[in-house]
Scaffold this active site. Structure first.
Site, PDB file in Angstrom:
ATOM      1  N   GLY A 133      -2.207   1.298  -3.700  1.00 17.19           N
ATOM      2  CA  GLY A 133      -1.206   0.439  -3.083  1.00 17.19           C
ATOM      3  C   GLY A 133      -0.036   0.148  -3.997  1.00 17.19           C
ATOM      4  N   ILE A 177       3.181  -3.110  -4.612  1.00 19.39           N
ATOM      5  CA  ILE A 177       3.289  -4.480  -5.128  1.00 19.39           C
ATOM      6  C   ILE A 177       2.791  -5.483  -4.078  1.00 19.39           C
ATOM      7  CG2 ILE A 177       5.685  -4.716  -4.327  1.00 19.39           C
ATOM      8  CD1 ILE A 177       4.332  -6.173  -7.625  1.00 19.39           C
ATOM      9  N   CYS A 214       4.082  -4.517  -0.560  1.00 22.04           N
ATOM     10  CA  CYS A 214       3.404  -3.236  -0.335  1.00 22.04           C
ATOM     11  C   CYS A 214       4.379  -2.065  -0.274  1.00 22.04           C
ATOM     12  CB  CYS A 214       2.534  -3.284   0.924  1.00 22.04           C
ATOM     13  SG  CYS A 214       1.314  -4.613   0.901  1.00 22.04           S
TER      14      CYS A 214
END
Length: 242
Positions: free
Chosen positions: A100, A102, A202
């Protein structure tokens, strides 16, 4: 029915929780490595020693102080403030080894870290991620909210198919080593969503972030959501929390 050791860590610094996860994962990896070595010895006809120890599954639930975490494939340009500004706002920052991009963790958010040996369930990371989503979707349904998946975007969303109204309520990012998992999910319950304004959550542009309290128009007891998530986790994964 497999048993999963449940630990409510309460409020804990991100680094401390990360170190704890890593220690549990590495212990399970060590147990699996020893079992493989013993199997290789037996395969050549040697006499076995002690019987294999079994790995231990865990579910850790926790609430973190304000922190931004960047996944191993994440892009630093999705962080819109520098570390000096973060320091002034009392926000920590970590580059992590999960998948993923941030995301934000902070007060009022339910964070969960399942440490599972997937070889005792299924060896399919995609299925594991979908099951984590399914748990949260079931929890939201209990509050009368329709949580959904957004094609190509891990996590749980509300109205993902309506342009301009898509809003993410639960982020998911995991690591898996020798089929043992760590990291997990972050469900916004009473989270201050203003923190998300300092990042591109994200790495997904032009989509909103929401919380259970925003959707319901009231604060929701975090302990209540912990209990609901734990119950649904037992159902979806077919396990018993101990």
């Amino acid at each position: 029915m497999q048993k999963v050791v449940f630990k409510d860590l309460g409020q804990m610094e991100y680094q401390q929780a990360w170190d704890y996860q890593e220690a549990l994962l590495q212990e399970n990896v060590r147990i699996k490595a020893e079992a493989r070595q013993r199997a290789e010895v037996l395969a050549v006809g040697a006499v076995a020693g002690n019987e294999d120890r079994e790995t231990t599954h865990y579910l850790l639930l926790v609430e973190h102080p304000p922190v931004y975490t960047l996944g191993k494939s994440g892009h630093i340009e999705n962080v819109l403030i520098d570390e000096e500004q973060m320091g002034k706002k009392g926000i920590q920052f970590f580059r992590t080894n999960r998948g993923g991009d941030i995301t934000f963790h902070g007060p009022g958010q339910l964070v969960g870290y399942p440490i599972l040996d997937l070889e005792r369930f299924y060896t399919d990371i995609g299925r594991y991620l979908r099951n984590l989503e399914e748990v949260t979707i079931a929890v939201l349904a209990g509050y009368g909210i329709r949580g959904e998946r957004s094609p190509g975007e891990t996590g749980v969303w509300i109205e993902p198919g309506i342009k301009g109204r898509e809003r993410k309520i639960c982020a998911i990012g995991v690591r898996c080593s020798r089929w043992v998992t760590m990291h997990g999910f972050a469900l916004n319950v009473n989270t201050d969503l203003g923190y998300f304004g300092n990042i591109v959550p994200c790495g997904i542009q032009d989509k909103q972030v929401t919380s259970l309290s925003r959707e319901l128009g009231r604060r929701v007891p975090l302990e209540e959501v912990k209990a609901a998530w734990s119950r649904e986790f037992e159902k979806v994964f077919g396990v018993e929390l101990v």
